[in-house]
Write a protein that holds these residues in place. Structure first.
Motif, PDB file in Angstrom:
ATOM      1  N   ALA A  89       0.831  -1.209   0.000  1.00 39.90           N
ATOM      2  CA  ALA A  89       0.000   0.000   0.000  1.00 39.90           C
ATOM      3  C   ALA A  89       0.865   1.257   0.000  1.00 39.90           C
ATOM      4  O   ALA A  89       1.805   1.378   0.780  1.00 39.90           O
ATOM      5  N   GLN A  90       0.521   2.164  -0.876  1.00 37.64           N
ATOM      6  CA  GLN A  90       1.232   3.436  -0.981  1.00 37.64           C
ATOM      7  C   GLN A  90       0.534   4.515  -0.171  1.00 37.64           C
ATOM      8  O   GLN A  90       0.950   5.662  -0.180  1.00 37.64           O
ATOM      9  N   GLY A  91      -0.525   4.134   0.490  1.00 37.61           N
ATOM     10  CA  GLY A  91      -1.274   5.048   1.338  1.00 37.61           C
ATOM     11  C   GLY A  91      -2.419   4.303   1.971  1.00 37.61           C
ATOM     12  O   GLY A  91      -2.778   3.207   1.547  1.00 37.61           O
ATOM     13  N   GLU A  92      -2.976   4.891   3.020  1.00 33.89           N
ATOM     14  CA  GLU A  92      -4.144   4.297   3.648  1.00 33.89           C
ATOM     15  C   GLU A  92      -5.072   5.400   4.112  1.00 33.89           C
ATOM     16  O   GLU A  92      -4.651   6.543   4.297  1.00 33.89           O
ATOM     17  N   ALA A  93      -6.346   5.044   4.264  1.00 35.23           N
ATOM     18  CA  ALA A  93      -7.340   6.039   4.640  1.00 35.23           C
ATOM     19  C   ALA A  93      -8.490   5.376   5.381  1.00 35.23           C
ATOM     20  O   ALA A  93      -8.844   4.232   5.097  1.00 35.23           O
ATOM     21  N   LEU A  94      -9.055   6.099   6.306  1.00 35.69           N
ATOM     22  CA  LEU A  94     -10.255   5.679   7.015  1.00 35.69           C
ATOM     23  C   LEU A  94     -11.457   6.197   6.233  1.00 35.69           C
ATOM     24  O   LEU A  94     -11.616   7.414   6.035  1.00 35.69           O
ATOM     25  N   LEU A  95     -12.279   5.279   5.764  1.00 38.71           N
ATOM     26  CA  LEU A  95     -13.445   5.668   4.960  1.00 38.71           C
ATOM     27  C   LEU A  95     -14.484   6.364   5.829  1.00 38.71           C
ATOM     28  O   LEU A  95     -14.760   5.935   6.945  1.00 38.71           O
ATOM     29  N   ASN A  96     -15.076   7.442   5.271  1.00 39.93           N
ATOM     30  CA  ASN A  96     -16.141   8.130   6.001  1.00 39.93           C
ATOM     31  C   ASN A  96     -17.462   8.122   5.249  1.00 39.93           C
ATOM     32  O   ASN A  96     -18.482   8.534   5.788  1.00 39.93           O
ATOM     33  N   ALA A  97     -17.453   7.631   4.005  1.00 42.94           N
ATOM     34  CA  ALA A  97     -18.697   7.552   3.228  1.00 42.94           C
ATOM     35  C   ALA A  97     -18.498   6.601   2.059  1.00 42.94           C
ATOM     36  O   ALA A  97     -17.365   6.365   1.612  1.00 42.94           O
ATOM     37  N   VAL A  98     -19.614   6.069   1.578  1.00 44.99           N
ATOM     38  CA  VAL A  98     -19.608   5.260   0.361  1.00 44.99           C
ATOM     39  C   VAL A  98     -20.803   5.700  -0.466  1.00 44.99           C
ATOM     40  O   VAL A  98     -21.945   5.603  -0.009  1.00 44.99           O
ATOM     41  N   ASP A  99     -20.536   6.218  -1.656  1.00 49.84           N
ATOM     42  CA  ASP A  99     -21.614   6.570  -2.577  1.00 49.84           C
ATOM     43  C   ASP A  99     -21.964   5.329  -3.385  1.00 49.84           C
ATOM     44  O   ASP A  99     -21.068   4.625  -3.855  1.00 49.84           O
ATOM     45  N   LEU A 100     -23.260   5.092  -3.546  1.00 51.64           N
ATOM     46  CA  LEU A 100     -23.738   3.911  -4.260  1.00 51.64           C
ATOM     47  C   LEU A 100     -24.532   4.330  -5.480  1.00 51.64           C
ATOM     48  O   LEU A 100     -25.382   5.220  -5.400  1.00 51.64           O
ATOM     49  N   VAL A 101     -24.243   3.670  -6.603  1.00 53.70           N
ATOM     50  CA  VAL A 101     -24.988   3.919  -7.833  1.00 53.70           C
ATOM     51  C   VAL A 101     -25.371   2.568  -8.411  1.00 53.70           C
ATOM     52  O   VAL A 101     -24.539   1.666  -8.526  1.00 53.70           O
ATOM     53  N   ARG A 102     -26.645   2.454  -8.766  1.00 51.29           N
ATOM     54  CA  ARG A 102     -27.145   1.242  -9.402  1.00 51.29           C
ATOM     55  C   ARG A 102     -27.483   1.600 -10.847  1.00 51.29           C
ATOM     56  O   ARG A 102     -28.229   2.537 -11.098  1.00 51.29           O
ATOM     57  N   GLY A 103     -26.907   0.866 -11.782  1.00 45.82           N
ATOM     58  CA  GLY A 103     -27.147   1.142 -13.193  1.00 45.82           C
ATOM     59  C   GLY A 103     -27.533  -0.117 -13.931  1.00 45.82           C
ATOM     60  O   GLY A 103     -27.563  -1.209 -13.358  1.00 45.82           O
ATOM     61  N   PRO A 104     -27.769  -0.003 -15.212  1.00 46.46           N
ATOM     62  CA  PRO A 104     -28.186  -1.167 -16.002  1.00 46.46           C
ATOM     63  C   PRO A 104     -27.107  -2.241 -16.118  1.00 46.46           C
ATOM     64  O   PRO A 104     -27.406  -3.401 -16.338  1.00 46.46           O
ATOM     65  N   LYS A 105     -25.841  -1.857 -15.948  1.00 43.64           N
ATOM     66  CA  LYS A 105     -24.751  -2.828 -16.083  1.00 43.64           C
ATOM     67  C   LYS A 105     -24.187  -3.260 -14.740  1.00 43.64           C
ATOM     68  O   LYS A 105     -23.180  -3.965 -14.701  1.00 43.64           O
ATOM     69  N   GLY A 106     -24.792  -2.822 -13.648  1.00 43.78           N
ATOM     70  CA  GLY A 106     -24.300  -3.252 -12.352  1.00 43.78           C
ATOM     71  C   GLY A 106     -24.297  -2.149 -11.319  1.00 43.78           C
ATOM     72  O   GLY A 106     -25.133  -1.247 -11.357  1.00 43.78           O
ATOM     73  N   TYR A 107     -23.344  -2.227 -10.426  1.00 42.30           N
ATOM     74  CA  TYR A 107     -23.282  -1.362  -9.264  1.00 42.30           C
ATOM     75  C   TYR A 107     -21.922  -0.674  -9.199  1.00 42.30           C
ATOM     76  O   TYR A 107     -20.913  -1.263  -9.562  1.00 42.30           O
ATOM     77  N   THR A 108     -21.931   0.548  -8.696  1.00 45.81           N
ATOM     78  CA  THR A 108     -20.687   1.271  -8.482  1.00 45.81           C
ATOM     79  C   THR A 108     -20.658   1.746  -7.038  1.00 45.81           C
ATOM     80  O   THR A 108     -21.589   2.395  -6.568  1.00 45.81           O
ATOM     81  N   LEU A 109     -19.578   1.393  -6.345  1.00 47.38           N
ATOM     82  CA  LEU A 109     -19.346   1.832  -4.981  1.00 47.38           C
ATOM     83  C   LEU A 109     -18.169   2.800  -5.035  1.00 47.38           C
ATOM     84  O   LEU A 109     -17.099   2.448  -5.538  1.00 47.38           O
ATOM     85  N   THR A 110     -18.371   4.012  -4.560  1.00 46.20           N
ATOM     86  CA  THR A 110     -17.287   4.988  -4.502  1.00 46.20           C
ATOM     87  C   THR A 110     -16.967   5.215  -3.035  1.00 46.20           C
ATOM     88  O   THR A 110     -17.753   5.797  -2.298  1.00 46.20           O
ATOM     89  N   PHE A 111     -15.823   4.691  -2.624  1.00 44.99           N
ATOM     90  CA  PHE A 111     -15.359   4.815  -1.248  1.00 44.99           C
ATOM     91  C   PHE A 111     -14.721   6.190  -1.094  1.00 44.99           C
ATOM     92  O   PHE A 111     -13.879   6.585  -1.903  1.00 44.99           O
ATOM     93  N   LYS A 112     -15.100   6.924  -0.025  1.00 49.85           N
ATOM     94  CA  LYS A 112     -14.607   8.289   0.163  1.00 49.85           C
ATOM     95  C   LYS A 112     -13.940   8.449   1.516  1.00 49.85           C
ATOM     96  O   LYS A 112     -14.350   7.833   2.503  1.00 49.85           O
ATOM     97  N   TRP A 113     -12.945   9.301   1.534  1.00 47.57           N
ATOM     98  CA  TRP A 113     -12.250   9.639   2.773  1.00 47.57           C
ATOM     99  C   TRP A 113     -11.766  11.084   2.664  1.00 47.57           C
ATOM    100  O   TRP A 113     -11.602  11.613   1.564  1.00 47.57           O
ATOM    101  N   GLY A 114     -11.548  11.696   3.823  1.00 47.26           N
ATOM    102  CA  GLY A 114     -11.073  13.074   3.838  1.00 47.26           C
ATOM    103  C   GLY A 114     -11.994  13.985   3.058  1.00 47.26           C
ATOM    104  O   GLY A 114     -13.186  13.735   2.923  1.00 47.26           O
ATOM    105  N   SER A 115     -11.412  15.051   2.513  1.00 48.36           N
ATOM    106  CA  SER A 115     -12.239  15.998   1.765  1.00 48.36           C
ATOM    107  C   SER A 115     -12.276  15.701   0.269  1.00 48.36           C
ATOM    108  O   SER A 115     -13.172  16.149  -0.422  1.00 48.36           O
ATOM    109  N   ALA A 116     -11.304  14.928  -0.237  1.00 45.68           N
ATOM    110  CA  ALA A 116     -11.274  14.710  -1.684  1.00 45.68           C
ATOM    111  C   ALA A 116     -10.878  13.297  -2.108  1.00 45.68           C
ATOM    112  O   ALA A 116     -10.880  13.005  -3.295  1.00 45.68           O
ATOM    113  N   GLY A 117     -10.528  12.422  -1.176  1.00 45.19           N
ATOM    114  CA  GLY A 117     -10.093  11.085  -1.551  1.00 45.19           C
ATOM    115  C   GLY A 117     -11.255  10.213  -1.981  1.00 45.19           C
ATOM    116  O   GLY A 117     -12.315  10.224  -1.360  1.00 45.19           O
ATOM    117  N   ALA A 118     -11.058   9.452  -3.070  1.00 44.14           N
ATOM    118  CA  ALA A 118     -12.116   8.565  -3.549  1.00 44.14           C
ATOM    119  C   ALA A 118     -11.534   7.417  -4.364  1.00 44.14           C
ATOM    120  O   ALA A 118     -10.553   7.592  -5.088  1.00 44.14           O
TER     121      ALA A 118
END
Length: 170
Positions: A89-118
Motif C-alpha cells: 500500500a502506498q497510502g491508507e485512509a479511514l473511509l467516512n462515506a460510500v456513494d452507491l450507484v445502481r445502473g443497467p450494467k451493475g453497481y458502483t461503490l465509490t469509497f470516500k475519505w477526507g475531503s477529496a479522496g475517492a
C-alpha cells in the motif's frame, strides 16, 4: 479517481476494522479502512437493492429461497486468486462515506475519505453478491452483530463458504 481493479478484504483485530486492500490497473495499492458502522450501513443498503431487483423480476412472489440460491451460485463462481498485499500500500485512509450507484450494467461503490479522496469499485450483480458474501463472513470473523443483514443472506451463507482470513475479488 482511483479505479479499483482488484480488491482484497480482511478483518484486522487490532484496528477492529475491515481492511480493503485495493489495486488499480497501474498496480498502485491503497489500504482503505471500513468501520463496523459504515459496513453495516453499506451491507443493508446493498442487500435491499438486491432484494428489490429480485422482487421486481418475480412479480412480488416470496424470494427467500431464490436469494439463498443466488448467493450460493455467486459463491460457487468465485475463483481463488492471489491477494493484494497490504504491505504494498502506498497510502491508507479511514473511509467516512460510500456513494452507491445502481445502473443497467451493475453497481458502483465509490469509497470516500477526507475531503477529496475517492476510489471506485464497479461490480456486476454476481460480483456484488460475492463481495457481500466475503463481507458477511468477515462479520463472523470480527464477531460483529449482523442486524443490517437480511435473513435470506444468512441462509445463503450457510451453504458452505470457504473459510479463510483473506478474501480476493477481481
Amino acid at each position: 479517481m482511483f479505479v479499483i481493479q482488484k480488491i482484497t478484504q480482511r478483518y484486522d483485530p487490532e484496528q477492529d476494522r475491515i481492511g480493503l486492500t485495493a489495486q488499480n490497473a497501474k498496480d498502485q495499492v491503497l489500504l482503505l479502512w471500513l468501520t463496523q458502522r459504515l459496513a453495516n450501513r453499506l451491507a443493508g443498503a446493498l442487500a435491499r437493492w438486491l432484494d428489490e431487483e429480485l422482487k421486481s423480476m418475480t412479480a412480488g412472489q416470496s424470494v427467500f429461497s431464490l436469494h439463498a440460491w443466488e448467493q450460493s451460485a455467486a459463491r460457487a463462481q468465485m475463483k481463488p486468486g492471489k491477494p493484494v498485499d497490504p504491505a504494498a500500500a502506498q497510502g491508507e485512509a479511514l473511509l467516512n462515506a460510500v456513494d452507491l450507484v445502481r445502473g443497467p450494467k451493475g453497481y458502483t461503490l465509490t469509497f470516500k475519505w477526507g475531503s477529496a479522496g475517492a476510489a471506485r469499485l464497479s461490480l456486476s450483480a454476481t460480483e456484488l453478491r460475492q463481495w457481500l458474501g466475503i463481507l458477511h463472513q468477515l462479520f463472523d470473523t470480527a464477531e460483529w452483530p449482523k442486524n443490517a443483514w437480511p435473513e435470506w443472506f444468512a441462509a445463503g451463507a450457510e451453504s458452505g463458504a470457504p473459510s479463510t482470513t483473506q478474501h480476493v475479488l477481481h
